[in-house]
Design an enzyme around this catalytic site. Structure first.
Site, PDB file in Angstrom:
ATOM      1  N   CYS A 126      26.936 -28.324   4.436  1.00  0.00           N
ATOM      2  CA  CYS A 126      27.623 -27.753   3.268  1.00  0.00           C
ATOM      3  C   CYS A 126      26.651 -27.270   2.199  1.00  0.00           C
ATOM      4  O   CYS A 126      27.022 -26.475   1.346  1.00  0.00           O
ATOM      5  CB  CYS A 126      28.604 -28.758   2.680  1.00  0.00           C
ATOM      6  SG  CYS A 126      27.826 -30.228   1.963  1.00  0.00           S
ATOM      7  N   ASP A 153      36.126 -35.340   5.860  1.00  0.00           N
ATOM      8  CA  ASP A 153      35.510 -34.794   7.073  1.00  0.00           C
ATOM      9  C   ASP A 153      34.115 -35.376   7.310  1.00  0.00           C
ATOM     10  O   ASP A 153      33.234 -34.732   7.883  1.00  0.00           O
ATOM     11  CB  ASP A 153      35.428 -33.272   6.998  1.00  0.00           C
ATOM     12  CG  ASP A 153      34.689 -32.765   5.761  1.00  0.00           C
ATOM     13  OD1 ASP A 153      34.159 -33.608   4.999  1.00  0.00           O
ATOM     14  OD2 ASP A 153      34.642 -31.545   5.548  1.00  0.00           O
ATOM     15  N   HIS A 179      31.023 -35.848 -14.187  1.00  0.00           N
ATOM     16  CA  HIS A 179      31.351 -35.214 -12.909  1.00  0.00           C
ATOM     17  C   HIS A 179      30.165 -35.307 -11.953  1.00  0.00           C
ATOM     18  O   HIS A 179      29.035 -34.955 -12.304  1.00  0.00           O
ATOM     19  CB  HIS A 179      31.712 -33.746 -13.156  1.00  0.00           C
ATOM     20  CG  HIS A 179      31.930 -32.953 -11.910  1.00  0.00           C
ATOM     21  ND1 HIS A 179      33.057 -33.073 -11.130  1.00  0.00           N
ATOM     22  CD2 HIS A 179      31.159 -32.005 -11.307  1.00  0.00           C
ATOM     23  CE1 HIS A 179      32.981 -32.239 -10.103  1.00  0.00           C
ATOM     24  NE2 HIS A 179      31.827 -31.584 -10.190  1.00  0.00           N
ATOM     25  N   CYS A 227      30.580 -35.298  -1.493  1.00  0.00           N
ATOM     26  CA  CYS A 227      29.791 -34.075  -1.650  1.00  0.00           C
ATOM     27  C   CYS A 227      29.356 -33.982  -3.114  1.00  0.00           C
ATOM     28  O   CYS A 227      30.164 -33.668  -3.990  1.00  0.00           O
ATOM     29  CB  CYS A 227      30.631 -32.869  -1.244  1.00  0.00           C
ATOM     30  SG  CYS A 227      29.761 -31.298  -1.292  1.00  0.00           S
ATOM     31  N   HIS A 231      32.817 -33.912  -5.290  1.00  0.00           N
ATOM     32  CA  HIS A 231      34.161 -34.087  -4.738  1.00  0.00           C
ATOM     33  C   HIS A 231      34.121 -34.906  -3.454  1.00  0.00           C
ATOM     34  O   HIS A 231      33.084 -35.013  -2.792  1.00  0.00           O
ATOM     35  CB  HIS A 231      34.812 -32.727  -4.462  1.00  0.00           C
ATOM     36  CG  HIS A 231      35.157 -31.969  -5.700  1.00  0.00           C
ATOM     37  ND1 HIS A 231      34.262 -31.101  -6.311  1.00  0.00           N
ATOM     38  CD2 HIS A 231      36.286 -31.955  -6.468  1.00  0.00           C
ATOM     39  CE1 HIS A 231      34.838 -30.586  -7.394  1.00  0.00           C
ATOM     40  NE2 HIS A 231      36.061 -31.073  -7.507  1.00  0.00           N
ATOM     41  N   ARG A 268      33.304 -37.789   3.076  1.00  0.00           N
ATOM     42  CA  ARG A 268      32.120 -37.032   2.656  1.00  0.00           C
ATOM     43  C   ARG A 268      32.117 -36.925   1.136  1.00  0.00           C
ATOM     44  O   ARG A 268      32.913 -36.191   0.551  1.00  0.00           O
ATOM     45  CB  ARG A 268      32.101 -35.637   3.280  1.00  0.00           C
ATOM     46  CG  ARG A 268      30.949 -34.751   2.751  1.00  0.00           C
ATOM     47  CD  ARG A 268      30.757 -33.484   3.599  1.00  0.00           C
ATOM     48  NE  ARG A 268      31.937 -32.647   3.631  1.00  0.00           N
ATOM     49  CZ  ARG A 268      32.159 -31.601   2.824  1.00  0.00           C
ATOM     50  NH1 ARG A 268      31.247 -31.272   1.916  1.00  0.00           N
ATOM     51  NH2 ARG A 268      33.261 -30.888   2.930  1.00  0.00           N
TER      52      ARG A 268
END
Length: 335
Positions: free
Chosen positions: A269, A313, A306, A323, A309, A321
């Site tokens: 990703c 998967d 923050h 990410c 996310h 995950r």
């Protein structure tokens, strides 16, 4: 270096640090400006750092020209700062920690006059302070060798090409950034942690209640945009997306423990991905329906910043995950 840092701190107390209002500028050359910029941008009170060329005789030189060592320029940084938050004396302190001021025309494997150690003073006061600290550091033998830092008047500063600005944050995954800049930034951060962020702690779990207005004064702009305004760094650009080193990842805003490298896995990703956090209560989750998507936002449980996310998967055993944005993470390698 530790001895030099402690001695400079004593000198700061003796020399005094009074300043008038308004922003001021310090101009330092400490080797490759990519590293110098990344180091000084962390300091609270530093508002902007501009990479460029100073001290040469060629008008508007290019990076390619400066790299030949024939233009007379040093890779330097204009450091714009608020004297009410950080003083010129403290910036000099940081300067002498940020690099080795005893190697002539060299920092590490970077060799040439463009990598020389230099302080370009803007006024007589800056000149006197630079000379004072060098004289005292040499007298106390703070370093094994004599300081070779050049103290010279500031004249013309040519801003470097756009791709040099904020280079470390924009190209953190590049080998040079990971092997050369990252260790220097982490070392710098440890020495000056009290001048970076008063809320930063790797041990405290007490929840912070800090306004965005206060965070904006403390955090570098790129980190503030991501951590407090939910911006997302570009894929494959963050410094940790493909890192395999063993260590611990903390929140870059507050120092909260987030992930271990054992939970990190290779992902296509373009962002660092983990299958679980180190502590279940170390992160928070929030529904995110922005940009026409339904996602689960992951936030730091201590400072509510923050991080990224969560997706379903990932690999076993959790099939999750996490990410994350590299810029929202601080990495400390295992010893």
């Amino acid at each position: 270096m530790k001895r030099a840092f402690c001695f400079i701190t004593v000198l700061l107390l003796a020399f005094g640090t009074a300043h008038a209002g308004g922003l001021d500028t310090a101009t330092f050359a400490a080797g490759c400006f990519w590293c110098t910029e990344a180091q000084f941008k962390q300091l609270k009170g530093v508002k902007k750092v501009i990479s460029g060329y100073c001290g040469g005789h060629v008008v508007r030189p290019s990076y390619k020209q400066v790299c030949t060592g024939t233009t007379g320029h040093a890779e330097a940084c204009n450091i714009i700062y608020d004297p009410t938050q950080i003083t010129y004396d403290e910036l000099i302190e940081a300067f002498f920690v940020a690099h080795d001021p005893t190697t002539l025309n060299r920092q590490g494997n970077d060799v040439g006059t463009q990598y020389r150690s230099a302080i370009f003073f803007h006024n007589v006061t800056q000149k006197k302070k630079a000379e004072y600290y060098i004289r005292k550091l040499d007298a106390e033998k703070a370093y094994k060798n004599k300081i070779v830092t050049e103290v010279t008047p500031y004249s013309v500063f040519y801003t470097a090409e756009d791709y040099h600005q904020d280079y470390y944050n924009q190209n953190g995954s590049q080998p040079y950034c990971q092997r050369v800049i990252q260790p220097e930034v982490e070392k710098f951060r440890k020495v000056f942690k009290n001048k970076l962020n008063p809320y930063y702690s790797n041990t405290s779990t007490a929840q912070l209640k800090v306004s965005n207005a206060e965070w904006k004064k403390i955090l570098p702009p790129a980190l503030y945009a991501t951590a407090r305004e939910q911006a997302t760094e570009k894929a494959f650009t963050g410094q940790y997306w493909n890192q395999n080193a063993k260590g611990t990842y903390y929140c870059a805003v507050c120092g909260n423990l987030l992930f271990r490298s054992d939970a990190k896995f290779s992902s296509t990703c373009g962002w660092p991905s983990f299958f679980e956090p180190s502590r279940k209560n170390g992160v928070l989750y929030r529904e995110d329906n922005s940009h026409g998507m339904h996602r689960t936002e992951v936030l730091c449980a201590r400072c509510d910043s923050h991080l990224g996310h969560l997706f379903d998967d990932g690999p076993p055993p959790t099939h999750k995950r996490y990410c994350m944005n590299s810029i929202s993470l601080d990495f400390q390698p295992d010893k």
